[in-house]
Motif scaffolding. Sequence first.
Motif, PDB file in Angstrom:
ATOM      1  N   GLU A  91       0.828  -1.205   0.000  1.00  0.00           N
ATOM      2  CA  GLU A  91       0.000   0.000   0.000  1.00  0.00           C
ATOM      3  C   GLU A  91       0.866   1.261   0.000  1.00  0.00           C
ATOM      4  OE1 GLU A  91      -3.362   2.201   2.781  1.00  0.00           O
ATOM      5  OE2 GLU A  91      -2.980   0.054   3.022  1.00  0.00           O
ATOM      6  N   TYR A  92       0.547   2.163  -0.906  1.00  0.00           N
ATOM      7  CA  TYR A  92       1.303   3.415  -1.008  1.00  0.00           C
ATOM      8  C   TYR A  92       0.385   4.489  -1.570  1.00  0.00           C
ATOM      9  CZ  TYR A  92       4.766   6.869  -2.484  1.00  0.00           C
ATOM     10  OH  TYR A  92       5.488   8.025  -2.657  1.00  0.00           O
ATOM     11  N   LEU A  93       0.278   5.599  -0.851  1.00  0.00           N
ATOM     12  CA  LEU A  93      -0.497   6.737  -1.332  1.00  0.00           C
ATOM     13  C   LEU A  93       0.387   7.974  -1.322  1.00  0.00           C
ATOM     14  CD1 LEU A  93      -3.970   6.302   0.434  1.00  0.00           C
ATOM     15  CD2 LEU A  93      -3.444   5.982  -1.996  1.00  0.00           C
ATOM     16  N   PRO A  94       0.533   8.632  -2.457  1.00  0.00           N
ATOM     17  CA  PRO A  94       1.311   9.866  -2.501  1.00  0.00           C
ATOM     18  C   PRO A  94       0.549  11.002  -1.822  1.00  0.00           C
ATOM     19  CG  PRO A  94       0.248   9.521  -4.604  1.00  0.00           C
ATOM     20  CD  PRO A  94      -0.068   8.312  -3.770  1.00  0.00           C
ATOM     21  N   ILE A  95       1.213  12.109  -1.636  1.00  0.00           N
ATOM     22  CA  ILE A  95       0.588  13.303  -1.070  1.00  0.00           C
ATOM     23  C   ILE A  95       0.177  14.206  -2.230  1.00  0.00           C
ATOM     24  CG2 ILE A  95       0.986  15.346   0.359  1.00  0.00           C
ATOM     25  CD1 ILE A  95       2.959  13.579   1.972  1.00  0.00           C
ATOM     26  N   VAL A  96      -1.085  14.624  -2.227  1.00  0.00           N
ATOM     27  CA  VAL A  96      -1.658  15.341  -3.373  1.00  0.00           C
ATOM     28  C   VAL A  96      -2.179  16.702  -2.925  1.00  0.00           C
ATOM     29  CG1 VAL A  96      -3.385  15.250  -5.212  1.00  0.00           C
ATOM     30  CG2 VAL A  96      -2.305  13.135  -4.415  1.00  0.00           C
ATOM     31  N   GLU A  97      -1.934  17.710  -3.747  1.00  0.00           N
ATOM     32  CA  GLU A  97      -2.426  19.056  -3.443  1.00  0.00           C
ATOM     33  C   GLU A  97      -2.950  19.708  -4.722  1.00  0.00           C
ATOM     34  OE1 GLU A  97      -0.866  23.378  -1.662  1.00  0.00           O
ATOM     35  OE2 GLU A  97       0.569  21.802  -2.200  1.00  0.00           O
ATOM     36  N   VAL A  98      -4.089  20.346  -4.616  1.00  0.00           N
ATOM     37  CA  VAL A  98      -4.620  21.166  -5.707  1.00  0.00           C
ATOM     38  C   VAL A  98      -4.161  22.602  -5.455  1.00  0.00           C
ATOM     39  CG1 VAL A  98      -6.690  21.997  -6.886  1.00  0.00           C
ATOM     40  CG2 VAL A  98      -6.616  19.666  -5.975  1.00  0.00           C
ATOM     41  N   VAL A  99      -3.469  23.198  -6.425  1.00  0.00           N
ATOM     42  CA  VAL A  99      -2.911  24.541  -6.229  1.00  0.00           C
ATOM     43  C   VAL A  99      -3.421  25.487  -7.311  1.00  0.00           C
ATOM     44  CG1 VAL A  99      -0.823  23.670  -5.125  1.00  0.00           C
ATOM     45  CG2 VAL A  99      -0.845  24.016  -7.588  1.00  0.00           C
ATOM     46  N   ASP A 100      -3.506  26.755  -6.943  1.00  0.00           N
ATOM     47  CA  ASP A 100      -3.855  27.817  -7.884  1.00  0.00           C
ATOM     48  C   ASP A 100      -2.581  28.577  -8.230  1.00  0.00           C
ATOM     49  OD1 ASP A 100      -6.784  27.560  -7.989  1.00  0.00           O
ATOM     50  OD2 ASP A 100      -6.675  28.081  -5.865  1.00  0.00           O
ATOM     51  N   TYR A 101      -2.353  28.741  -9.530  1.00  0.00           N
ATOM     52  CA  TYR A 101      -1.153  29.447  -9.977  1.00  0.00           C
ATOM     53  C   TYR A 101      -1.462  30.138 -11.301  1.00  0.00           C
ATOM     54  CZ  TYR A 101       3.744  30.264 -11.276  1.00  0.00           C
ATOM     55  OH  TYR A 101       4.941  30.841 -11.644  1.00  0.00           O
ATOM     56  N   GLN A 102      -1.182  31.417 -11.371  1.00  0.00           N
ATOM     57  CA  GLN A 102      -1.461  32.214 -12.571  1.00  0.00           C
ATOM     58  C   GLN A 102      -2.924  32.068 -13.002  1.00  0.00           C
ATOM     59  OE1 GLN A 102       1.445  31.193 -15.586  1.00  0.00           O
ATOM     60  NE2 GLN A 102       3.135  32.166 -14.464  1.00  0.00           N
ATOM     61  N   ASP A 103      -3.824  32.119 -11.993  1.00  0.00           N
ATOM     62  CA  ASP A 103      -5.279  32.052 -12.220  1.00  0.00           C
ATOM     63  C   ASP A 103      -5.726  30.739 -12.856  1.00  0.00           C
ATOM     64  OD1 ASP A 103      -5.618  34.654 -11.209  1.00  0.00           O
ATOM     65  OD2 ASP A 103      -5.096  35.514 -13.165  1.00  0.00           O
ATOM     66  N   LYS A 104      -4.944  29.689 -12.671  1.00  0.00           N
ATOM     67  CA  LYS A 104      -5.311  28.365 -13.183  1.00  0.00           C
ATOM     68  C   LYS A 104      -5.096  27.329 -12.091  1.00  0.00           C
ATOM     69  CE  LYS A 104      -4.100  29.682 -17.899  1.00  0.00           C
ATOM     70  NZ  LYS A 104      -3.171  29.480 -19.026  1.00  0.00           N
ATOM     71  N   LYS A 105      -5.704  26.161 -12.278  1.00  0.00           N
ATOM     72  CA  LYS A 105      -5.604  25.108 -11.278  1.00  0.00           C
ATOM     73  C   LYS A 105      -4.697  23.982 -11.768  1.00  0.00           C
ATOM     74  CE  LYS A 105      -9.975  25.846  -8.880  1.00  0.00           C
ATOM     75  NZ  LYS A 105      -9.294  26.239  -7.617  1.00  0.00           N
ATOM     76  N   PHE A 106      -3.932  23.442 -10.810  1.00  0.00           N
ATOM     77  CA  PHE A 106      -3.011  22.347 -11.105  1.00  0.00           C
ATOM     78  C   PHE A 106      -3.085  21.338  -9.966  1.00  0.00           C
ATOM     79  CE2 PHE A 106      -1.455  26.245 -12.940  1.00  0.00           C
ATOM     80  CZ  PHE A 106      -1.072  25.884 -14.226  1.00  0.00           C
ATOM     81  N   ILE A 107      -2.708  20.118 -10.274  1.00  0.00           N
ATOM     82  CA  ILE A 107      -2.589  19.087  -9.242  1.00  0.00           C
ATOM     83  C   ILE A 107      -1.110  18.733  -9.114  1.00  0.00           C
ATOM     84  CG2 ILE A 107      -3.161  16.740  -8.536  1.00  0.00           C
ATOM     85  CD1 ILE A 107      -5.768  16.971 -10.083  1.00  0.00           C
ATOM     86  N   VAL A 108      -0.588  18.861  -7.894  1.00  0.00           N
ATOM     87  CA  VAL A 108       0.802  18.490  -7.629  1.00  0.00           C
ATOM     88  C   VAL A 108       0.796  17.220  -6.793  1.00  0.00           C
ATOM     89  CG1 VAL A 108       2.990  19.169  -6.591  1.00  0.00           C
ATOM     90  CG2 VAL A 108       1.556  20.886  -7.716  1.00  0.00           C
ATOM     91  N   VAL A 109       1.439  16.188  -7.294  1.00  0.00           N
ATOM     92  CA  VAL A 109       1.520  14.895  -6.605  1.00  0.00           C
ATOM     93  C   VAL A 109       2.954  14.712  -6.118  1.00  0.00           C
ATOM     94  CG1 VAL A 109       1.201  12.405  -6.801  1.00  0.00           C
ATOM     95  CG2 VAL A 109      -0.264  13.961  -8.121  1.00  0.00           C
ATOM     96  N   TRP A 110       3.123  14.599  -4.809  1.00  0.00           N
ATOM     97  CA  TRP A 110       4.447  14.354  -4.228  1.00  0.00           C
ATOM     98  C   TRP A 110       4.535  12.885  -3.851  1.00  0.00           C
ATOM     99  CZ3 TRP A 110       6.053  15.421   1.461  1.00  0.00           C
ATOM    100  CH2 TRP A 110       7.409  15.135   1.620  1.00  0.00           C
ATOM    101  N   ALA A 111       5.446  12.158  -4.480  1.00  0.00           N
ATOM    102  CA  ALA A 111       5.643  10.733  -4.215  1.00  0.00           C
ATOM    103  C   ALA A 111       7.025  10.521  -3.609  1.00  0.00           C
ATOM    104  CB  ALA A 111       5.488   9.924  -5.500  1.00  0.00           C
ATOM    105  N   PRO A 112       7.168  10.656  -2.277  1.00  0.00           N
ATOM    106  CA  PRO A 112       8.478  10.441  -1.653  1.00  0.00           C
ATOM    107  C   PRO A 112       8.871   8.971  -1.694  1.00  0.00           C
ATOM    108  CG  PRO A 112       6.796  10.745   0.028  1.00  0.00           C
ATOM    109  CD  PRO A 112       6.125  10.993  -1.294  1.00  0.00           C
ATOM    110  N   GLY A 113      10.164   8.703  -1.626  1.00  0.00           N
ATOM    111  CA  GLY A 113      10.632   7.320  -1.596  1.00  0.00           C
ATOM    112  C   GLY A 113      10.030   6.584  -0.413  1.00  0.00           C
ATOM    113  N   GLY A 114       9.447   5.424  -0.657  1.00  0.00           N
ATOM    114  CA  GLY A 114       8.804   4.665   0.414  1.00  0.00           C
ATOM    115  C   GLY A 114       9.783   3.729   1.101  1.00  0.00           C
ATOM    116  N   TYR A 115       9.474   3.360   2.334  1.00  0.00           N
ATOM    117  CA  TYR A 115      10.367   2.458   3.070  1.00  0.00           C
ATOM    118  C   TYR A 115       9.845   1.020   3.106  1.00  0.00           C
ATOM    119  CZ  TYR A 115       7.138   3.807   6.854  1.00  0.00           C
ATOM    120  OH  TYR A 115       6.018   4.066   7.610  1.00  0.00           O
ATOM    121  N   LEU A 116       8.790   0.725   2.287  1.00  0.00           N
ATOM    122  CA  LEU A 116       8.315  -0.657   2.143  1.00  0.00           C
ATOM    123  C   LEU A 116       8.613  -1.171   0.737  1.00  0.00           C
ATOM    124  CD1 LEU A 116       4.854  -0.476   3.975  1.00  0.00           C
ATOM    125  CD2 LEU A 116       7.021  -1.365   4.860  1.00  0.00           C
ATOM    126  N   ARG A 117       9.534  -0.504   0.031  1.00  0.00           N
ATOM    127  CA  ARG A 117       9.870  -0.916  -1.341  1.00  0.00           C
ATOM    128  C   ARG A 117      10.445  -2.334  -1.327  1.00  0.00           C
ATOM    129  NH1 ARG A 117      14.816   3.474  -2.078  1.00  0.00           N
ATOM    130  NH2 ARG A 117      15.975   2.848  -0.258  1.00  0.00           N
TER     131      ARG A 117
END
Length: 498
Positions: A91-117
């Motif tokens: 099981e692995y879930l990245p950290i996700v954030e919806v951000v506003d930038y230059q009057d537009k919307k983006f999704i940033v997905v942060w997938a750090p290295g997991g320790y159950l690899r």
Amino acid sequence: MAVPTNIKTLLAGNAVEWARIEFKETWDAEASLKTICAFANDIDNWGGGYLVIGVEEKDGRPVHPLKGIPADKIDDYLKDMLNKCKRIQPEYLPIVEVVDYQDKKFIVVWAPGGYLRPYSSPKSMAREEKERICYIRKMSSPIMPSEEEKRDLYNLANNVPFDDRINHEADIVDLNLTLIQAYLKEVESSLYEESKHMEFVDLCRSMNIVNTLPEYTKPKNVGLMFFSLEPDRFFPYAQIDVVQFPEDLGGNQIIEKTFKGPLHQQLREALQYIRNSVIQEQVIKFPDRAEAERFFNYPYAAIEESLCNAIYHKGYDVREPIEVRILPDRIEIVSHPGADRSISEEGLRTYQVFNRRYRNRCIGDFLKEMHLTEGRNTGFRKILNALERNGSPAPIFETDPERLSFCTTIFIHPQFLSPNGTKDGTKSGTKKATPNRRTERVQLVLSTIQEDPRVTVRVLAEDLGISKNTILRILKELQENGTIKREGSSRKGRWVVL
């Protein structure tokens, strides 16, 4: 939940390498899941990576103007992302954030290295797909690993970097909110504003500085190193010792200064101390031209990069401080352990070093966000360039055969030395002291081993007032040029002068 950086930094590619960022114009479940899986496996210990959705890319770089994601598609993307990420095993879930930038919307997905690899994901999104692949990241693409890379990945699964391990002796109350918020504000993370009203444990999870088990929340080592008021409680000798020897190693006068606290704070305080008390500028004016010649005894950029590298690559499970030795003609920066065995001694001598498997991937991420280091194998080159611009001698990078320590030696600018090789601050001395001192040291080592062929490296260093690394280098060169040889083992053998 926000990621601990900002989209402007990601789009610029300044603090995070391009190879750790992938841009997608829309949410492509199959391709994106492979990318997330590859970041989670983190085969090169880069610290995972980022997937930015809503950005068209060309040759791995964002295309401007940015397109963004239609607001009515955000919710569908997030729901599908959650469902697809559940197909990653374990099981692995990245950290996700919806951000506003230059009057537009983006999704940033942060997938750090997991320790159950190792983590695996389906080869395709077909419902009947049963084949699973442990995708890895190479260059800027997720790929299927070779058999050798598969073995490497499984070996890494049993070797979680020390800075990414859970510290069972600490508690979440050992993490300081003020330090965390100061860091987030410095790196201009959108998480800074959220940190003012979100639960502290959720903030720490967003920072990836605690484990994710709700029933057993404990800090990770990297969190304690940066965001604990007293990291040395958990990591004895996690400190920088600046030691000045005005009369060289054999003299009676020693000036010591110790820097403790969060890693980035002690690093900055030590550098400021060296800048104020050690570094000097010399100006030489000429009668035939208006421009004066300016240079420093030691260029600050070279010292800064060397000490940042020592913080980055130190083994914090080793109870030894980083030591900065300031002598009349050089500065030695010593850390423990030594260089990775993939780095050869010949590579150190010729400054040809390439290593992508970092000892402290999480420490590197925090230092890069604060622009204290780059982590792109540029450290040696930056030191060399700074010394060359200043007119200083080339440095020496060395590690002992057992890889127990690493030493960077930066020599003083020759015009800060008198003709006989001692520091006097005059403007006319141009003779380099290094060759004279080197010949003298070689003769001392030779004389000592002639008198006592069974003398050890440790005793040589103590009796002659020379660092262990320098003794090892001299002995190796004497053996290579046929002046001496070693008979017997390292403990019970003896030296023979030919």
